[in-house]
Design an enzyme around this catalytic site. Structure first.
Site, PDB file in Angstrom:
ATOM      1  N   SER A  69       0.852  -1.197   0.000  1.00 19.97           N
ATOM      2  CA  SER A  69       0.000   0.000   0.000  1.00 19.97           C
ATOM      3  C   SER A  69       0.879   1.235   0.000  1.00 19.97           C
ATOM      4  CB  SER A  69      -0.890   0.019   1.245  1.00 19.97           C
ATOM      5  OG  SER A  69      -1.425   1.321   1.400  1.00 19.97           O
TER       6      SER A  69
ATOM      7  N   HIS B  18      -1.300  -1.312  -4.262  1.00 17.25           N
ATOM      8  CA  HIS B  18      -2.567  -1.025  -3.579  1.00 17.25           C
ATOM      9  C   HIS B  18      -2.635   0.475  -3.274  1.00 17.25           C
ATOM     10  CE1 HIS B  18      -6.024  -2.196  -1.043  1.00 17.25           C
ATOM     11  NE2 HIS B  18      -5.600  -1.266  -0.188  1.00 17.25           N
TER      12      HIS B  18
ATOM     13  N   ASP C 297      -4.811   3.515  -1.631  1.00 15.11           N
ATOM     14  CA  ASP C 297      -5.856   3.786  -0.639  1.00 15.11           C
ATOM     15  C   ASP C 297      -6.411   5.200  -0.796  1.00 15.11           C
ATOM     16  OD1 ASP C 297      -6.040   1.374   0.961  1.00 15.11           O
ATOM     17  OD2 ASP C 297      -3.975   1.785   1.549  1.00 15.11           O
TER      18      ASP C 297
ATOM     19  N   MET D  22      -9.039   7.926   0.448  1.00 12.34           N
ATOM     20  CA  MET D  22      -9.829   8.248   1.649  1.00 12.34           C
ATOM     21  C   MET D  22     -10.394   9.654   1.546  1.00 12.34           C
ATOM     22  SD  MET D  22      -7.342   6.767   4.614  1.00 12.34           S
ATOM     23  CE  MET D  22      -6.521   5.182   4.444  1.00 12.34           C
TER      24      MET D  22
ATOM     25  N   HIS E 181      -8.480   1.012  -3.743  1.00 15.03           N
ATOM     26  CA  HIS E 181      -9.371   0.747  -2.609  1.00 15.03           C
ATOM     27  C   HIS E 181     -10.051   2.060  -2.229  1.00 15.03           C
ATOM     28  CE1 HIS E 181      -9.535  -0.553   1.939  1.00 15.03           C
ATOM     29  NE2 HIS E 181     -10.730  -0.424   1.409  1.00 15.03           N
TER      30      HIS E 181
ATOM     31  N   MET F  36     -12.183   4.234  -0.030  1.00 13.40           N
ATOM     32  CA  MET F  36     -12.804   4.419   1.290  1.00 13.40           C
ATOM     33  C   MET F  36     -13.501   5.768   1.250  1.00 13.40           C
ATOM     34  SD  MET F  36      -9.615   2.834   3.387  1.00 13.40           S
ATOM     35  CE  MET F  36      -8.559   3.026   1.955  1.00 13.40           C
TER      36      MET F  36
ATOM     37  N   MET G  69     -11.168  -6.387   5.522  1.00 13.33           N
ATOM     38  CA  MET G  69     -10.395  -5.447   6.338  1.00 13.33           C
ATOM     39  C   MET G  69     -10.096  -6.082   7.690  1.00 13.33           C
ATOM     40  SD  MET G  69      -9.958  -2.713   4.476  1.00 13.33           S
ATOM     41  CE  MET G  69      -9.042  -1.883   5.772  1.00 13.33           C
TER      42      MET G  69
ATOM     43  N   ASP H 251      -6.483  -6.800   4.224  1.00 10.52           N
ATOM     44  CA  ASP H 251      -5.968  -5.435   4.282  1.00 10.52           C
ATOM     45  C   ASP H 251      -5.965  -4.925   5.721  1.00 10.52           C
ATOM     46  OD1 ASP H 251      -5.134  -2.898   3.736  1.00 10.52           O
ATOM     47  OD2 ASP H 251      -6.874  -2.329   2.527  1.00 10.52           O
TER      48      ASP H 251
HETATM   49  C1  DX5 Z   1      -6.206   1.106   5.843  1.00 12.66           C
HETATM   50  C2  DX5 Z   1      -5.775   0.840   4.420  1.00 12.66           C
HETATM   51  C3  DX5 Z   1      -4.682  -0.165   4.316  1.00 12.66           C
HETATM   52  C4  DX5 Z   1      -3.431   0.269   5.015  1.00 12.66           C
HETATM   53  C5  DX5 Z   1      -2.623  -0.921   5.363  1.00 12.66           C
HETATM   54  O1  DX5 Z   1      -7.302   1.937   5.852  1.00 12.66           O
HETATM   55  O2  DX5 Z   1      -6.857   0.354   3.654  1.00 12.66           O
HETATM   56  O3  DX5 Z   1      -4.421  -0.506   2.954  1.00 12.66           O
HETATM   57  O4  DX5 Z   1      -2.654   1.120   4.247  1.00 12.66           O
HETATM   58  O5  DX5 Z   1      -1.532  -0.476   6.100  1.00 12.66           O
HETATM   59  P1  DX5 Z   1      -0.781  -1.417   7.116  1.00 12.66           P
HETATM   60  O6  DX5 Z   1      -0.270  -2.585   6.315  1.00 12.66           O
HETATM   61  O7  DX5 Z   1       0.283  -0.550   7.655  1.00 12.66           O
HETATM   62  O8  DX5 Z   1      -1.785  -1.861   8.146  1.00 12.66           O
HETATM   63 ZN    ZN Z   2      -6.449  -0.526   1.588  1.00 11.77          ZN
END
Ligand code: DX5
Ligand code: ZN
Length: 224
Positions: free
Chosen positions: A7, A32, A34, A36, A65, A67, A136, A171
């Site tokens: 990620s 990956h 993320d 947000m 991904h 969010m 998750m 994840d």
């Molecule tokens: C959390 C993200 C993950 C996160 C994982 O909201 O969706 O992808 O970056 O990070 P680690 O591996 O550090 O838990």
């Molecule tokens: Zn993620």
């Protein structure tokens, strides 16, 4: 073959292109990404323009991904940005079925994510519409959190329902210690942020490779 998907949330935000190239050279299978929105989750990262900017640097597969809520107004933009997979949360709105149809109609592979507090049953009615389920194992919003073990039974349940062709991605909090039970339960894609990027940098990328190999070794131990 289990895929490791670093990620970029745990990489240098001022240097995504070089970070992606470095981590792919060190053995990453997917990238990956993320996204947000500060609304669905209590943190903000970036949007489709950033995805489009990093796309030329991704030689493997861009796994986006989302969010965010709502999702539907932004699907086209992320598809145009070059996402290979777009994953939406089942908790992000009342119309996940429509959302997943729209992701496929936009030409992408579709994923559905579920939070630690959401039962596997919540995604069962849409399994025929997805290529990937993202389980998750932390509450989404931040990297570096601890793996929530009580999510593990959902993995084997989803593998049973989804069959061998479904990608089951884990994840949150994944590293050498937690990878093994996930794969044992049926996961085939492991997202890892801090566990991959820790100790390295674009100018010193070999720790990325060592960290990826440490996860792989933990998985191979399982097979032995
Ligand atoms: C959390 C993200 C993950 C996160 C994982 O909201 O969706 O992808 O970056 O990070 P680690 O591996 O550090 O838990
Ligand atoms: Zn993620």
């Amino acid at each position: 073959m289990v895929k490791i998907a670093p990620s970029i949330l745990a990489s240098d935000f001022a240097n995504f292109g070089a970070e992606i190239e470095a981590v792919e050279a060190q053995g990453a299978d997917w990238i990956h990404v993320d996204v947000m929105d500060g609304h669905f989750v209590p943190n903000i990262t970036f949007g489709p323009e950033t995805c489009a900017a990093i796309r030329p640097h991704v030689k493997t597969l861009m796994d986006v991904h989302l969010m965010i809520a709502p999702v539907d107004p932004y699907i086209e933009a992320f598809a145009k940005a070059g996402a290979d997979i777009i994953t939406a949360h089942v908790e992000a709105g009342p119309h996940i079925h429509r959302t997943l149809q729209a992701i496929r109609a936009a030409g992408c592979r579709a994923g559905v994510a579920l939070n630690p507090g959401t039962p596997a049953e919540a995604v069962r009615p849409v399994l025929d519409l997805v290529d990937l389920v993202c389980v998750m194992t932390v509450n989404p919003g931040f990297g570096g959190q601890s793996f929530i073990e009580s999510c593990l039974p959902k993995i084997s349940q989803l593998r049973e329902w989804g069959g061998p062709g479904l990608h089951i991605e884990i994840d949150g909090g994944v590293g050498p210690k937690t990878a093994k039970p996930c794969v044992d339960a049926g996961a085939d894609v492991l997202v890892a942020g801090s566990a991959v990027f820790k100790g390295g940098s674009v100018s010193n990328p070999s720790p990325y490779g060592e960290n990826i190999r440490a996860i792989r070794t933990a998985i191979d131990t399982l097979a032995a």
